[in-house]
Design a protein around this motif. Structure first.
Motif, PDB file in Angstrom:
ATOM      1  N   GLU A 139      -5.453   3.594   4.005  1.00 56.30           N
ATOM      2  CA  GLU A 139      -3.770   3.321   3.050  1.00 56.30           C
ATOM      3  C   GLU A 139      -2.874   4.235   3.609  1.00 56.30           C
ATOM      4  N   ASP A 150       5.338  -0.388   5.091  1.00 57.27           N
ATOM      5  CA  ASP A 150       4.912  -1.522   4.283  1.00 57.27           C
ATOM      6  C   ASP A 150       3.572  -1.504   3.845  1.00 57.27           C
ATOM      7  N   TRP A 152       0.978  -0.923   1.125  1.00 54.51           N
ATOM      8  CA  TRP A 152       1.079  -0.616  -0.196  1.00 54.51           C
ATOM      9  C   TRP A 152      -0.338  -1.115  -1.327  1.00 54.51           C
ATOM     10  N   ALA A 154      -1.822  -1.465  -3.566  1.00 51.93           N
ATOM     11  CA  ALA A 154      -1.937  -2.271  -4.887  1.00 51.93           C
ATOM     12  C   ALA A 154      -2.970  -1.791  -5.598  1.00 51.93           C
ATOM     13  N   VAL A 159      -0.363   3.420  -9.471  1.00 56.22           N
ATOM     14  CA  VAL A 159       0.718   2.054  -9.276  1.00 56.22           C
ATOM     15  C   VAL A 159       0.805   0.908  -9.610  1.00 56.22           C
ATOM     16  N   ARG A 179      -0.497  -6.796  -6.381  1.00 55.44           N
ATOM     17  CA  ARG A 179      -0.366  -7.470  -4.555  1.00 55.44           C
ATOM     18  C   ARG A 179       0.798  -7.986  -5.074  1.00 55.44           C
ATOM     19  N   ALA A 182       4.827  -7.814  -5.277  1.00 56.81           N
ATOM     20  CA  ALA A 182       4.805  -6.839  -4.024  1.00 56.81           C
ATOM     21  C   ALA A 182       6.038  -7.796  -2.912  1.00 56.81           C
ATOM     22  N   TRP A 185       9.326  -7.401  -2.173  1.00 52.22           N
ATOM     23  CA  TRP A 185       9.634  -5.571  -1.424  1.00 52.22           C
ATOM     24  C   TRP A 185       9.289  -5.429  -0.427  1.00 52.22           C
ATOM     25  N   ARG A 186       8.590  -6.276   0.612  1.00 46.91           N
ATOM     26  CA  ARG A 186       8.518  -6.432   2.212  1.00 46.91           C
ATOM     27  C   ARG A 186       9.800  -6.084   2.329  1.00 46.91           C
ATOM     28  N   ARG A 189       7.783  -1.689   1.188  1.00 46.91           N
ATOM     29  CA  ARG A 189       6.882  -1.405   0.151  1.00 46.91           C
ATOM     30  C   ARG A 189       6.415   0.115  -0.133  1.00 46.91           C
ATOM     31  N   GLY A 190       5.952   0.286   1.436  1.00 40.07           N
ATOM     32  CA  GLY A 190       5.476   1.453   1.279  1.00 40.07           C
ATOM     33  C   GLY A 190       6.497   2.890   0.916  1.00 40.07           C
ATOM     34  N   ALA A 193       6.301   2.654  -2.912  1.00 40.41           N
ATOM     35  CA  ALA A 193       4.718   3.311  -3.049  1.00 40.41           C
ATOM     36  C   ALA A 193       4.785   4.706  -3.573  1.00 40.41           C
TER      37      ALA A 193
END
Length: 209
Positions: A139, A150, A152, A154, A159, A179, A182, A185-186, A189-190, A193
């Motif tokens: 990730e 996007d 994430w 988690a 985080v 998770r 979030a 938040w799409r 999300r990146g 983070a």
């Protein structure tokens, strides 16, 4: 390369419109700096070298390995290196195995770092097939080196801690809860983070009162 300062700001501003807690956090500490890494083999190898050691130690091993091989960013040279050479550069037996595995996956074409799957989960699956690359490392690579907006992570402790602090949780929320939260938040999300790591670095005094 990762998300630019402009992309981070745009993503966070979009989230702030629907999440007052995020807007408040941005007002307290400002926007994060970009976290940029080069796309490709060298970044993944350095991720392996950095596992469970300090940044300074990982950098020292990289410099020694680079000097011994002539170019540690070339997977062909790493694949051809003996275990003794890798150990002499400072890699543990386990990390030497991981480095050889990664080099083999790249040189064989089984891991096409210039053409990973466009779907994030499929790309993560491609990366974690390599020994020594877990979900978190995959990730972080996709976020920092490819700038996928996007991603994430988690499972990252910071985080979880900072989502709890930003949103006023009494205890650190679980990976499952982080998770789930979030999903709203799409597709930004990146950026969030990266903001949570920025918030973590700012210290406990940045929590809302």
């Amino acid at each position: 390369m990762g998300l630019s300062a402009e992309q981070l700001k745009a993503g966070l501003d979009a989230l702030a419109l629907t999440e007052p807690a995020i807007a408040d956090a941005i007002a307290r500490i400002g926007y994060p700096a970009p976290r940029l890494r080069e796309r490709g083999y060298a970044t993944l190898l350095r991720t392996i070298l950095g596992q469970q050691v300090s940044v300074q130690s990982a950098n020292a091993v990289w410099r020694k390995l680079d000097g011994m091989l002539g170019d540690a960013s070339d997977p062909v040279r790493v694949a051809a290196a003996s275990d003794e050479t890798l150990r002499a550069a400072g890699l543990s037996r386990q990390k030497a195995g991981y480095a050889k595995s990664l080099a083999d996956e790249v040189t064989s074409g089984r891991l096409p770092l210039d053409a990973l799957a466009e779907d994030d989960e499929e790309a993560i699956a491609q990366l974690v097939r390599v020994k020594g690359i877990g979900r978190w490392s995959a990730e972080v690579y996709l976020l920092f080196a490819e700038g996928r907006p996007d991603i994430w992570p988690a499972g990252d402790l910071a985080v979880q801690i900072e989502i709890g602090r930003i949103f006023g949780h009494d205890t650190r929320p679980s990976e499952k809860l982080v998770r789930s939260l979030a999903e709203a938040w799409r597709p930004h999300r990146g950026a969030l983070a990266i903001f949570t790591w920025h918030h973590y670095g700012a210290g406990p005094d940045t929590a809302p009162v």
